[in-house]
Design a protein around this motif. Structure first.
Motif, PDB file in Angstrom:
ATOM      1  N   GLY A 258     -35.127  14.993   3.584  1.00  0.00           N
ATOM      2  CA  GLY A 258     -34.631  13.693   3.126  1.00  0.00           C
ATOM      3  C   GLY A 258     -35.433  12.519   3.663  1.00  0.00           C
ATOM      4  O   GLY A 258     -35.398  11.423   3.113  1.00  0.00           O
ATOM      5  N   VAL A 259     -36.177  12.748   4.757  1.00  0.00           N
ATOM      6  CA  VAL A 259     -36.931  11.641   5.362  1.00  0.00           C
ATOM      7  C   VAL A 259     -38.436  11.902   5.430  1.00  0.00           C
ATOM      8  O   VAL A 259     -39.178  11.095   5.980  1.00  0.00           O
ATOM      9  CB  VAL A 259     -36.413  11.313   6.794  1.00  0.00           C
ATOM     10  CG1 VAL A 259     -35.023  10.719   6.729  1.00  0.00           C
ATOM     11  CG2 VAL A 259     -36.433  12.534   7.690  1.00  0.00           C
ATOM     12  N   ALA A 260     -38.894  13.022   4.846  1.00  0.00           N
ATOM     13  CA  ALA A 260     -40.313  13.384   4.981  1.00  0.00           C
ATOM     14  C   ALA A 260     -41.138  12.793   3.843  1.00  0.00           C
ATOM     15  O   ALA A 260     -40.925  13.101   2.676  1.00  0.00           O
ATOM     16  CB  ALA A 260     -40.463  14.901   5.024  1.00  0.00           C
ATOM     17  N   ALA A 294     -34.711   8.006   1.242  1.00  0.00           N
ATOM     18  CA  ALA A 294     -35.566   7.549   2.354  1.00  0.00           C
ATOM     19  C   ALA A 294     -36.987   8.094   2.240  1.00  0.00           C
ATOM     20  O   ALA A 294     -37.964   7.360   2.424  1.00  0.00           O
ATOM     21  CB  ALA A 294     -34.952   7.958   3.694  1.00  0.00           C
ATOM     22  N   ALA A 295     -37.117   9.382   1.911  1.00  0.00           N
ATOM     23  CA  ALA A 295     -38.462   9.978   1.847  1.00  0.00           C
ATOM     24  C   ALA A 295     -39.302   9.291   0.775  1.00  0.00           C
ATOM     25  O   ALA A 295     -40.501   9.049   0.968  1.00  0.00           O
ATOM     26  CB  ALA A 295     -38.361  11.479   1.557  1.00  0.00           C
ATOM     27  N   ALA A 296     -38.675   8.955  -0.358  1.00  0.00           N
ATOM     28  CA  ALA A 296     -39.405   8.280  -1.436  1.00  0.00           C
ATOM     29  C   ALA A 296     -39.780   6.856  -1.021  1.00  0.00           C
ATOM     30  O   ALA A 296     -40.894   6.389  -1.271  1.00  0.00           O
ATOM     31  CB  ALA A 296     -38.566   8.268  -2.710  1.00  0.00           C
ATOM     32  N   VAL A 323     -31.422   1.502   8.098  1.00  0.00           N
ATOM     33  CA  VAL A 323     -30.343   2.005   7.232  1.00  0.00           C
ATOM     34  C   VAL A 323     -30.019   3.467   7.574  1.00  0.00           C
ATOM     35  O   VAL A 323     -28.854   3.864   7.609  1.00  0.00           O
ATOM     36  CB  VAL A 323     -30.710   1.831   5.742  1.00  0.00           C
ATOM     37  CG1 VAL A 323     -29.678   2.500   4.848  1.00  0.00           C
ATOM     38  CG2 VAL A 323     -30.819   0.348   5.400  1.00  0.00           C
ATOM     39  N   LEU A 324     -31.040   4.263   7.859  1.00  0.00           N
ATOM     40  CA  LEU A 324     -30.792   5.661   8.247  1.00  0.00           C
ATOM     41  C   LEU A 324     -29.922   5.717   9.490  1.00  0.00           C
ATOM     42  O   LEU A 324     -29.020   6.555   9.598  1.00  0.00           O
ATOM     43  CB  LEU A 324     -32.118   6.388   8.520  1.00  0.00           C
ATOM     44  CG  LEU A 324     -32.935   6.810   7.300  1.00  0.00           C
ATOM     45  CD1 LEU A 324     -34.309   7.322   7.726  1.00  0.00           C
ATOM     46  CD2 LEU A 324     -32.202   7.880   6.490  1.00  0.00           C
TER      47      LEU A 324
END
Ligand code: IPM
Ligand code: MG
Length: 372
Positions: A258-260, A294-296, A323-324
């Motif tokens: 989700g965050v990569a 988030a990753a995008a 935000v995360l």
């Protein structure tokens, strides 16, 4: 005012949902930091392939070539056999546009859950730079006696001094802008030919960048060191296959796909680079608003950094990080907010966040990339 011309490939599944948030974040940064964005959509991916039988042809490659960058969502569908889109679209673009560097930052954002016990976020901030067009990925080789007990498969690995030198040079320049440490990851004790070529090229460059400390770690040992001692790394440079593997480990360490984020960088300036979240199309959750954008957004930040828009890139990163941090504080299943709500909060933070806050991260991958 500078205007950047983006090709947008949403792709399939959650691709369009997350790409939309990435674009909103870029537009907010454009308004705030004073540059323009133009976008052209390209309907590529599984759905397009199922409808038309087309993957990507020379005509589309020619049109994509004219853009400043490509913003890529995700691709894949259970209705398309594995490998077709990967080779026919993703690898085709990487190779056609000589995107020799695949860059993946591994940063642990405060509040994002990592499976590594007691890992302080301050200890985890490195970048994997993977050679992106060669190695075992060229697809050369042959199979004889296929389908029999005597089948033999040969799979070739191509390693050219030229591509390695370009990727190694980029890695040194990046390290110079960060904590000045470069680690070569290979398996030179066994893969002696390719390993020696990589090591020689790193050694040659090392004399040109004397302020950068150089280290070497075998790819298997890397899988122990990355989770246990991530502070040991700043820029890790490696070949295509090892990079594919260790960057997934990196994504796990930083709390999942989700965050990569990732960048496929063209280094000669004559073709676009491509920016894509590491995650796939996740067809099982498509359309539900459950995907973490988030990753995008962080991939879009890398895009802005590649344009030299360091502050704007940092604004996207800082906003996403903050935000995360709030999301994980929310109780309950899932993220506690929809894809769109998270995107909106990121946009809000980009617009209202203080420039000092955005400018605080000295040596961030965003400012480092923008500087080179
Ligand atoms: C990645 C993916 C790709 C790769 C696939 C989808 C071709 O795993 O970007 O890491 O192997 O490079
Ligand atoms: Mg991969």
């Amino acid at each position: 005012m500078t205007t950047y011309d983006l090709a947008v490939i949403d792709g399939d599944g959650i691709g369009p949902e997350v790409n939309q948030q990435a674009l909103s974040a870029m537009k907010a940064a454009a308004a705030r930091f004073g540059f323009g964005l133009e976008t052209t959509d390209y309907a590529l991916g599984a759905q397009n392939y199922l409808d038309t039988g087309r993957l990507i042809d020379d005509e589309i490659i020619g049109r994509l070539q004219a853009h400043d960058a490509i913003l890529f969502g995700a691709m894949g569908d259970p209705g398309v056999a594995p490998g077709i889109l990967e080779r026919g679209v993703i690898l085709r673009i990487r190779r056609a546009f000589r995107q020799k560097v695949n860059l993946r930052p591994v940063r642990l954002y405060p509040g994002v859950h990592t499976p590594i016990r007691d890992l302080d976020p301050e200890r985890c901030d490195f970048v994997v730079v993977r050679e992106n067009t060669e190695g075992l990925y060229v697809g050369g080789g042959s199979t004889v006696h296929e389908g029999t007990q005597n089948a033999v498969a040969l799979q070739e690995s191509v390693n050219t001094a030229r591509a390695i030198a370009d990727v190694v040079d980029y890695s040194f320049r990046l390290a110079q802008q960060r904590r000045r440490k470069l680690t070569l990851c290979h398996k030179k004790n066994i893969l002696v030919h390719a390993g020696e070529l990589w090591q020689n090229i790193v050694d040659e460059h090392s004399s040109r960048y004397p302020e950068v400390e150089v280290d070497y770690v075998h790819a298997d040992a890397m899988c122990q060191h990355m989770p246990m001692a991530p502070e040991r790394f700043d820029v890790i440079v490696t070949d295509n296959l090892f990079g594919d593997i260790i960057s997934d480990l990196g994504a796990t360490i930083q709390g999942g796909l989700g965050v990569a984020a990732s960048a496929n960088l063209n280094l000669d300036g004559r073709a676009p680079s491509m920016f894509e979240p590491v995650h796939g199309s996740a067809p099982d959750i498509a359309g539900r608003g459950w995907a973490n954008p988030a990753a995008a957004v962080l991939s879009a930040a890398l895009c802005l950094a590649s344009f030299g828009q360091g502050m704007a890139a940092l604004a996207l990163e800082t906003a996403t990080a903050s935000v995360l941090g709030e999301l994980s504080a929310l109780a309950g299943p899932g993220m506690g907010a929809s894809t769109e709500e998270i995107g909106d909060r990121i946009v809000d933070r980009i617009v209202t966040g203080s420039v000092e806050e955005h400018g605080r991260r000295e040596g961030s991958i965003m400012t480092a990339m923008a500087a080179i």
